[in-house]
Enzyme design. Structure first.
Site, short mmCIF file in Angstrom:
data_model
loop_
_atom_site.label_atom_id
_atom_site.label_comp_id
_atom_site.label_asym_id
_atom_site.label_seq_id
_atom_site.Cartn_x
_atom_site.Cartn_y
_atom_site.Cartn_z
N GLY A 202 0.81 -1.21 0.00
CA GLY A 202 0.00 0.00 0.00
C GLY A 202 0.84 1.26 0.00
O GLY A 202 0.61 2.19 -0.79
N GLU B 105 2.37 -23.33 2.07
CA GLU B 105 3.63 -23.13 1.34
C GLU B 105 4.83 -23.45 2.22
O GLU B 105 5.79 -24.07 1.78
CB GLU B 105 3.69 -21.71 0.81
#
Length: 484
Positions: free
Chosen positions: A24, A184
């Site tokens: 962001g 993962e």
């Protein structure tokens, strides 16, 4: 006319402060590069972190530099941007100032417009003491510490096995949380133990290592749907990961953890290496903003914002990314990127006198997670992909979003080494990586104690000695007065 032009020259440019250097913060700052504003980014790290690949740093595939380029380097050519190091600890919406600290020094920065993109940290669901024994996966420090713990466990097991000692607790790795990060991480630890390291040790057989994936949820990858969740679970078990669902972690210590199953029974798993990949908690700045605006906070600390991502009563303040509670938006990178770009365009439009934009709408580009080499799952709209095609899509998307051409090239080379040659380029670990965080916590003044003047900041032992001496002198004085 001359007077008018002098007034414009004397008037300072619009000041935009951006809090955070994540997706962001970085994309919001870059979007303002052609706007007539002065942008100041304030972040507690000097780098922009590509957080989705942190697990690859922790398991020796990538170096930290490849996923965390210096923010100053990324923004070096953007003349209207300034980068300041500091952790933002306060925002005064009335005075329009941001207060930040670095190594005990305070800085107050004024703003005309503010973009708050401070992200989120790991949530331990009220058990923050778990973090000492089960680091999260939210920073470079976390990844390097976990790398040290994972590879260090194999090294210590080799030493103990050579002495004939039991090493099961060292060769058991537990990942808490079966979301994308947990899946993962568990998949990569399994490949590391069962393939990469299988010829490197003499006293231990790394293929006998246990990798356990725990979650209180009833399925793996809940956001991906039941079908992909089942496929992922089967694939994980095929590569040697033990998936234990409906299992809630209730206690964690140095040598293991305690789990409560669905039937209420409790059991213990002996494991020195634990990874916490369950839950997130929005930045504490959300509470600071909530107290000043009355905006509601959800259980994860995310703040409710207006449809244009501004705070109630403060149209000059935008909040983006993992910090916002709006339309059940997921905490993924694309929400932060798109939100920050929207906020930057709105600031640009206001300066140019344009009409406000329509309400922010998130465009879902899909979700994906890798399981092992050449195997992944992906959702794009109504499309569901598994296996090699999903893995190629994951590869292309992540390569595209890695910041900087040189990092993209080096990451591609590292992936070739790992996925084709079944090797790991980053296996150097030190004791400092594992224990530095806890050592710093023992300093009364934190890291600022290491750089402050000795006369100002003293060690705990010195302070205790001074208090003891003052107490002795006081007692002696009282006795003296009594005898007189």
């Amino acid at each position: 006319m001359a007077s008018n032009s002098k007034d414009q020259a004397a008037r300072p440019r619009h000041r935009v402060v951006v809090v955070g250097s994540g997706f962001g913060g970085l994309f919001g700052t870059k979007e303002l590069r052609r706007t007539d504003v002065d942008v100041t980014m304030i972040a507690k790290t000097t780098h922009h972190l590509f957080q989705p690949l942190l697990y690859q740093v922790a398991t020796g595939i990538l170096s930290e530099g490849e996923i965390a380029p210096p923010t100053r380097e990324v923004l070096a050519r953007q003349d209207n941007a300034t980068v300041l190091l500091g952790e933002v600890t306060g925002i005064d919406l009335t005075a329009r100032t941001v207060t930040s600290h670095v190594l005990g020094r305070q800085l107050v920065t004024p703003y005309d417009s503010l973009i708050v993109a401070a992200g989120a940290g790991q949530s331990y669901f009220g058990n923050d003491h778990f973090s000492e024994f089960a680091p999260g996966m939210k920073s470079i420090d976390d990844a390097l510490e976990l790398r040290g713990r994972i590879f260090g466990a194999f090294e210590l097991a080799e030493v103990m096995a050579a002495r004939g000692q039991d090493v099961d607790h060292l060769l058991t790795f537990v990942v808490v949380g079966a979301g994308p990060t947990g899946v993962e991480m568990a998949g990569q630890i399994a490949e590391l133990a069962h393939k990469t390291l299988k010829r490197d040790f003499r006293a231990i057989n790394t293929r006998q290592a246990r990798v356990i994936l725990l979650d209180a949820a009833p399925q793996v990858l809940p956001p991906f749907g039941a079908k992909l969740g089942r496929w992922t679970e089967e694939k994980l078990e095929k590569i040697g990961v033990e998936v234990q669902l409906g299992a809630m972690v209730v206690a964690v210590d140095e040598r293991g953890l305690e789990v409560q199953d669905k039937d209420g029974s409790r059991r213990r798993i002996e494991a020195v290496t634990k990874v916490w990949a369950a839950g997130v908690q929005a930045s504490p700045l959300g509470r600071t903003l909530s107290e000043q605006t009355g905006a509601a906070l959800d259980r994860a600390g995310r703040i409710s914002v207006n449809p244009d991502l501004t705070l109630p009563g403060h149209p000059e303040v935008f909040v983006v990314g993992d910090m916002i509670s709006l339309d059940n938006l997921p905490g993924v990178a694309q929400v932060a990127i798109q939100g920050a770009r929207y906020a930057a365009r709105e600031i640009d439009g206001r300066i140019r006198g344009k009409a406000p934009q329509p309400a922010f709408r998130y465009f879902d580009k899909g979700s994906m997670a890798t399981i092992s080499r050449f195997s992944a799952v992906a959702t794009v709209g109504k499309l569901r992909l598994t296996g090699f095609i999903a893995w190629l899509m994951w590869l292309a998307v992540h390569l595209f979003y890695i910041t900087g051409f040189k990092n993209q090239v080096t990451a591609l080379i590292r992936w070739a080494v790992t996925f084709i040659g079944n090797d790991r380029s980053e296996r150097t670990v030190t004791e400092q990586q594992i224990f530095a965080r806890e050592a710093l916590k023992r300093l009364d003044g934190g890291t600022s104690q290491l750089v402050s003047a000795p006369s100002v900041v003293r060690s705990r032992e010195e302070l205790e000695a001074q208090a003891l001496e003052e107490s002795r002198l006081t007692d002696a004085g009282v006795r003296g007065k009594a005898s007189a």
